[in-house]
Design an enzyme around this catalytic site. Structure first.
Site, PDB file in Angstrom:
ATOM      1  N   CYS A   4       0.802  -1.218   0.000  1.00  0.00           N
ATOM      2  CA  CYS A   4       0.000   0.000   0.000  1.00  0.00           C
ATOM      3  C   CYS A   4       0.838   1.272   0.000  1.00  0.00           C
ATOM      4  O   CYS A   4       0.305   2.355  -0.260  1.00  0.00           O
ATOM      5  CB  CYS A   4      -0.929   0.008   1.224  1.00  0.00           C
ATOM      6  SG  CYS A   4      -2.104  -1.360   1.252  1.00  0.00           S
ATOM      7  N   HIS A  37      12.540   1.076   4.950  1.00  0.00           N
ATOM      8  CA  HIS A  37      12.320  -0.343   4.611  1.00  0.00           C
ATOM      9  C   HIS A  37      12.834  -1.211   5.756  1.00  0.00           C
ATOM     10  O   HIS A  37      14.006  -1.129   6.129  1.00  0.00           O
ATOM     11  CB  HIS A  37      13.046  -0.690   3.320  1.00  0.00           C
ATOM     12  CG  HIS A  37      12.467  -1.880   2.604  1.00  0.00           C
ATOM     13  ND1 HIS A  37      12.244  -3.084   3.231  1.00  0.00           N
ATOM     14  CD2 HIS A  37      12.056  -2.039   1.316  1.00  0.00           C
ATOM     15  CE1 HIS A  37      11.728  -3.939   2.363  1.00  0.00           C
ATOM     16  NE2 HIS A  37      11.606  -3.332   1.198  1.00  0.00           N
ATOM     17  N   HIS A  42      -1.968  19.859   7.053  1.00  0.00           N
ATOM     18  CA  HIS A  42      -2.871  18.767   6.678  1.00  0.00           C
ATOM     19  C   HIS A  42      -2.132  17.429   6.741  1.00  0.00           C
ATOM     20  O   HIS A  42      -0.930  17.348   6.454  1.00  0.00           O
ATOM     21  CB  HIS A  42      -3.423  18.983   5.272  1.00  0.00           C
ATOM     22  CG  HIS A  42      -4.023  20.338   5.059  1.00  0.00           C
ATOM     23  ND1 HIS A  42      -5.196  20.748   5.650  1.00  0.00           N
ATOM     24  CD2 HIS A  42      -3.580  21.406   4.329  1.00  0.00           C
ATOM     25  CE1 HIS A  42      -5.462  21.987   5.284  1.00  0.00           C
ATOM     26  NE2 HIS A  42      -4.499  22.408   4.493  1.00  0.00           N
ATOM     27  N   HIS A  81      -2.495   6.900   5.393  1.00  0.00           N
ATOM     28  CA  HIS A  81      -3.045   5.737   4.688  1.00  0.00           C
ATOM     29  C   HIS A  81      -4.097   5.026   5.532  1.00  0.00           C
ATOM     30  O   HIS A  81      -3.887   4.746   6.715  1.00  0.00           O
ATOM     31  CB  HIS A  81      -1.933   4.755   4.339  1.00  0.00           C
ATOM     32  CG  HIS A  81      -2.438   3.445   3.812  1.00  0.00           C
ATOM     33  ND1 HIS A  81      -3.207   3.352   2.682  1.00  0.00           N
ATOM     34  CD2 HIS A  81      -2.296   2.184   4.284  1.00  0.00           C
ATOM     35  CE1 HIS A  81      -3.511   2.083   2.479  1.00  0.00           C
ATOM     36  NE2 HIS A  81      -2.975   1.356   3.431  1.00  0.00           N
ATOM     37  N   ASN A 128     -10.363   0.916   1.845  1.00  0.00           N
ATOM     38  CA  ASN A 128      -8.915   0.912   1.651  1.00  0.00           C
ATOM     39  C   ASN A 128      -8.634   0.619   0.179  1.00  0.00           C
ATOM     40  O   ASN A 128      -8.722  -0.524  -0.266  1.00  0.00           O
ATOM     41  CB  ASN A 128      -8.270  -0.146   2.547  1.00  0.00           C
ATOM     42  CG  ASN A 128      -6.760  -0.148   2.469  1.00  0.00           C
ATOM     43  OD1 ASN A 128      -6.170   0.423   1.559  1.00  0.00           O
ATOM     44  ND2 ASN A 128      -6.120  -0.802   3.425  1.00  0.00           N
TER      45      ASN A 128
END
Length: 533
Positions: free
Chosen positions: A255, A334, A418, A422, A455
């Site tokens: 995602c 990562h 703002h 996710h 989602n």
């Protein structure tokens, strides 16, 4: 909107329910393996150092700006007599003239060669599926029962997940999944991909007036569907892009791949002058809807929905005037070197060889660690100096000098107007809101996107930004933080600054024809407390 009011059950969830099905905890002191850890209270100094490394490496050219400014200020104070004297002195000293001229040319050349090209977001478009694709909770359960693929216990499990998910009654599901029986085949998967990609790109080209032939860079990301020819080739073929277009097709990156695509496009725009970059972020569920009874795989059916976005980036200096935003920072984290992080979101087969995406119970802890690293790295780039000093001093005192003092939590609301977070799940949004000490107003774009569209994977951040534009909240100079996380495990951030005030009356996005409904009728499943309008 009356039929869209979702009643949330209060009983304890099943022990096998992963993070996204969890209700908000009533006692923050009660430890839970499904809660996002307080990632700002256990910061590692090496990530603070990494953040400052990014700041220095990305802004070395700024050191030349004060030098040139001081030189200009000094020259402005010279009188005509000073200039005449200087001219007389230089006329008898050829070596000094040559050295000064060479140094000036060198500094100016170094400035322009090392200065990163500015990357502008000209505009973007989010795909809104046909109303025939709408899947209410009732429709979802009816279709699930008619497949005869799920046990009664797992049908009840899915109903409970759906009720607690924060999804509304108007999310979209691919036609192949809604059919009875479902029609999972390559042709249907291609049809879904084409509808989303071409629908979003058509809107984007119409909004910007850019011709397909003008696009020099193409980046497409889709995690679960990677056909041959690739999705990027499908776009090249459909729009007849030029033969030397630089194209990339990113697969299996989860995602957060939307921000990865933006970062890749940014890097390419740094070396390819006067170019347009088209970024397309989608997901495809036709071949990846799970029809089995492994509960760790069933949650994705209840959360993920159909959607996609197309974004046009530019490094043309002339596009500064008409572009909406400028890309300021991208920070990628990562955690794939850790086995627990690597396996927490995994596409695999169940005991009956049915393929699905499994969500581990460790997902919340893994997400917290990845976000902690990403935010700590991003902090030095965006936080005001006062916040950085307080944060850095208390961190060093606790980590280096072992002083027992209360850690200082930076106020990211001073860095951003703002937040586009996710929509991994309702519980994730609850925990991020608490950890970053955000208000309901800041969380509204994320919660409303989860409620209206579900989602949509890597494209969800753009539905959130479109919501902000539809509400008329974007003002010139506003800073927006997009943060996403996904399999691997990865957490990525993008920071945008608005170049102009966005007038919602002139916008065309999926929210425009119904934004006033959400302003008045706020579902209880979306937020805790009242949201400022």
């Amino acid at each position: 909107m009356a039929d869209s009011q979702v009643q949330i059950r209060q009983q304890n969830p099943d022990q096998t329910v992963p993070f996204s099905a969890e209700p908000r905890s009533q006692d923050s002191n009660i430890p839970s393996k499904h809660k996002l850890p307080n990632f700002l209270l256990s910061v590692k100094l090496k990530y603070v150092k990494l953040g400052y490394h990014y700041l220095i490496s990305n802004a070395m050219y700024l050191l030349l700006v004060p030098l040139l400014g001081i030189s200009s200020a000094h020259l402005s104070t010279l009188t005509a007599r000073d200039v005449a004297q200087l001219s007389d002195q230089l006329s008898f000293n050829l070596v000094t003239v040559v050295l000064c001229s060479t140094l000036m040319v060198f500094l100016i050349t170094l400035y322009f060669m090392t200065r990163p090209r500015k990357v502008y977001l000209v505009d973007f478009a989010c795909y809104k599926p046909d109303p025939a694709r709408i899947c209410t909770h009732k429709t979802f359960m009816e279709r699930s029962e008619l497949t005869n693929a799920f046990t009664k216990e797992n049908l009840t499990f899915q109903r409970r997940i759906l009720e607690r998910s924060g999804l509304g009654q108007q999310t979209y599901v691919p036609d192949a999944v809604l059919r009875v029986p479902p029609n999972q085949c390559m042709a249907e998967a291609r049809a879904e991909a084409e509808a989303i990609m071409f629908g979003a790109v058509d809107q984007l080209l119409a909004k910007t007036g850019v011709r397909a032939k003008d696009i020099g860079i193409l980046v497409v990301n889709c995690s679960l569907f990677n056909p041959t020819p690739s999705l990027s080739s499908m776009i090249v073929n459909h729009y007849k892009l030029r033969g030397n277009v630089t194209s990339y097709n990113l697969g299996g990156m989860g995602c957060s791949a939307g921000v990865i695509s933006i970062d890749l496009a940014k890097q390419l725009l740094q070396v390819q002058s006067n170019s347009y970059a088209l970024v397309v972020s989608i997901e495809n569920f036709t071949l990846n809807w799970y029809f089995g009874n492994d509960r760790s795989m069933l949650v994705s059916n209840c959360l993920f929905r159909m959607g996609g976005a197309a974004i046009l980036l530019s490094n043309w200096p002339s596009d500064h005037r008409r572009s909406k935003y400028q890309l300021i920072h991208t920070v990628r984290t990562h955690k794939g070197s850790d086995d627990k992080s690597y396996g927490c979101v995994l596409q695999r087969e169940d005991e009956k060889k049915k393929i699905g995406v499994s969500l581990s119970k460790d997902l919340m802890a893994v997400a917290g660690e990845a976000m902690r690293t990403n935010i700590t790295t991003l902090g030095p780039l965006v936080l005001p100096m006062s916040e950085q000093l307080l944060f850095f001093m208390t961190t060093v005192a606790r980590k280096v000098f072992k002083m027992k003092i209360r850690p200082y939590i930076p106020d990211f609301k001073l860095a951003f107007e703002h937040f586009c977070i996710h929509v991994g799940g309702r519980a994730v949004l609850d925990e991020i809101e608490k950890n970053l000490e955000l208000t309901d107003w800041h969380m509204e774009p994320s919660r409303m996107t989860l409620y209206r569209f579900g989602n949509t994977s890597s494209s969800s951040l753009w539905y959130e930004l479109a919501y902000l534009e539809a509400k008329g909240r974007i003002r010139k100079g506003d800073r927006t933080w997009q943060i996403a996380f996904g399999s691997g495990f990865k957490c990525n951030s993008a920071v945008w600054r608005a170049l102009r005030t966005v007038n919602p009356a002139k916008e065309r996005n999926p929210w425009m024809d119904e934004i006033h409904e959400f302003s008045v009728h706020l579902p209880k499943a979306v937020s805790i407390g009242s949201i400022a309008k």
